[in-house]
Design a protein around this motif. Structure first.
Motif: not given
Length: 512
Positions: A256-271
């Motif tokens: 889904k193209y959304s800010v929530y998808t972006f935030v979750l992916f960034v959090l995943f990259l931090f992990f």
């Protein structure tokens, strides 16, 4: 007894790989096969029937992005005939499992239990299931990537440095990204240039480019040229915001193209960064090669996701293996590095990956259900007219319907017929109706809009609408809403959250 059975399976590479293939079998019942797989499979069939690498009879065209997979498919079609698909998909699943086993031997050389768990969990991740079971060349590609890493970097076998680069480049030309990053990792470990590897890469590039030029009269695969022409004016959004959304959409698992998808992916990259940091910090000199390999695959994964997102590559399969490599690192972290309440963590990780497996099954079922009741139905309706290569069709996409009908095909991207690209270059706005008037296809299939509708892919100048309506009649409509409304309850719920599919309109040339 359970422990002894598990130990027996994990101690036998054959049984472990067999188990991973068995686990993937439910995917086949979802009837979800990636549309572009049928393009490669038709090219292979064309090669078998006409002795020509092409799509429409004796016409040469590199309609498939992968030469090696075309030849492998042709072999399976020769052996199994029209029943080749299931054996070919099984073969792909086996190759992926073998590749994952090689990775497990690198990461867990002495721990058979962790090795077995790693292989099983990696093979049930969504991108691994997609790469193994959806018909594309990515099961083979993962096998080749893993082979180069295992026999090259890990085992230092000179033959691997030569053979695998050649096979990778014959599978997909864009593997040069991986080969370039692998070269840097190899130089770091060896502290010197590997001229056998350089020779393998050079021969791979020269042989593929030379074959394309001598056989097709082009340097790169026609699919690359066609997409460059066709998609020039189809970019959804040029903003930085959209590019970041696309980066997260294709890098992660949420579609889904959304800010929530972006935030979750960034959090995943931090992990991911945290996990990689803990791996690198772990003081174990014997694991230095492992650390280099993990950095290699993370660098490749993020580089490919970012490069392809920047170039707006709207195809999910480009990102399957990068996601798999990210899962490799995460799995290694939890199985080897993580030290918090081992039993609880292990159970939680297993449940998470089983949940991801179920998620992919449902996702594949939603697509397979739609394809079976729409494009497969369109193919069946066309076959009821007893069509063959002597009848032509203009449509998009050029996968399922041309494969099952055998019709001469013009596709709206020009992947399988470069005459369409010629029309696009002549007239960007009215290339579609110009193609209809020039090639006079027996059937036309439009997607989302009817022919002649404004602000669609099928505009017709006012002075030509009458001629089109005289020559063609709309014979059937395939509304996606009807498929959604009649689907099982769980699919109706999913379609409500993420609608999949579009309407199709089938036109037939009137009798003269």
């Amino acid at each position: 007894m359970m422990k002894s059975a598990v130990a027996k399976i994990f101690n036998s590479p054959f049984l472990l790989i067999l188990l991973t293939v068995i686990v993937k079998i439910p995917m086949f019942f979802t009837k979800n096969i990636q549309e572009d797989s049928f393009i490669t499979w038709r090219v292979a069939r064309n090669f078998m029937n006409y002795g020509v690498i092409g799509f429409n009879g004796s016409e040469r065209i590199s309609a498939s992005t992968t030469h090696l997979y075309v030849f492998i498919t042709a072999f399976f079609e020769l052996i199994f005939g029209e029943h080749f698909i299931f054996p070919l998909l099984t073969f792909s699943g086996i190759l992926f499992a073998v590749g994952s086993y090689w990775f497990a031997k690198i990461l867990f050389p002495a721990d058979v239990f962790k090795r077995g768990i790693f292989v099983l969990l990696l093979n049930i991740t969504p991108p691994a299931l997609a790469a193994s079971c959806l018909g594309m060349e990515y099961g083979i590609l993962f096998f080749l990537y893993s082979g180069l890493i295992y026999f090259g970097l890990y085992k230092s076998k000179n033959w691997a440095y030569f053979i695998f680069p050649v096979l990778l480049l014959w599978t997909r030309v864009d593997t040069v990204i991986f080969l370039g990053i692998f070269f840097l990792a190899d130089v770091y470990l060896r502290r010197k240039m590997n001229f056998i590897y350089i020779l393998g890469g050079v021969i791979g590039v020269v042989s593929v480019v030379g074959f394309n030029y001598l056989y097709f009269g082009e340097i790169v695969n026609h699919t690359i040229t066609a997409k460059k022409i066709a998609y020039k004016n189809l970019i959804q959004n040029n903003s930085l915001e959209f590019m970041l959304y696309q980066w997260a959409y294709y890098g992660g698992l949420i579609k889904k193209y959304s800010v929530y998808t972006f935030v979750l992916f960034v959090l995943f990259l931090f992990f991911l960064a945290y996990a990689l940091f803990k791996i690198l910090k772990n003081e174990n000199k014997e694991k230095s090669t492992v650390k280099v390999i993990l950095v290699l695959i993370v660098t490749f994964a993020l580089a490919k996701i970012t490069i392809f997102s920047i170039f707006k590559a709207y195809f999910d399969w480009y990102y399957w293996l990068p996601r798999v490599f990210l899962f490799v690192v995460i799995l290694y972290y939890f199985l080897e590095i993580h030290a918090w309440k081992k039993k609880t963590m292990f159970s939680g990780v297993c449940l998470l990956f089983i949940g991801l497996y179920g998620l992919q099954l449902v996702q594949s079922y939603t697509i397979g259900y739609m394809e079976e009741r729409q494009r497969m139905q369109i193919a069946a309706d066309l076959n009821s007219d007893k069509v063959s290569i002597t009848q032509s069709i203009l449509l998009e996409p050029a996968g399922i319907i041309p494969f099952f009908t055998g019709m001469y095909t013009y596709d709206e991207v020009g992947l399988v017929n470069e005459r369409i690209n010629d029309e696009m270059l002549k007239d960007e706005k009215y290339w579609w109706i110009n193609s209809v008037n020039r090639f006079k296809p027996d059937y036309i299939l439009t997607i989302e809009n009817k022919a002649g509708e404004e602000n669609s892919l099928y505009p017709i100048p006012a002075e030509k609408r009458g001629a089109f309506n005289e020559r063609y009649e709309l014979v059937k409509t395939y509304p996606i809403a009807k498929i959604h409304d009649t689907a099982p309850m769980v699919l109706r719920w999913i379609y409500g959250i993420r609608p999949i599919g579009k309407d199709y309109y089938l036109y037939k040339k009137r009798n003269d």
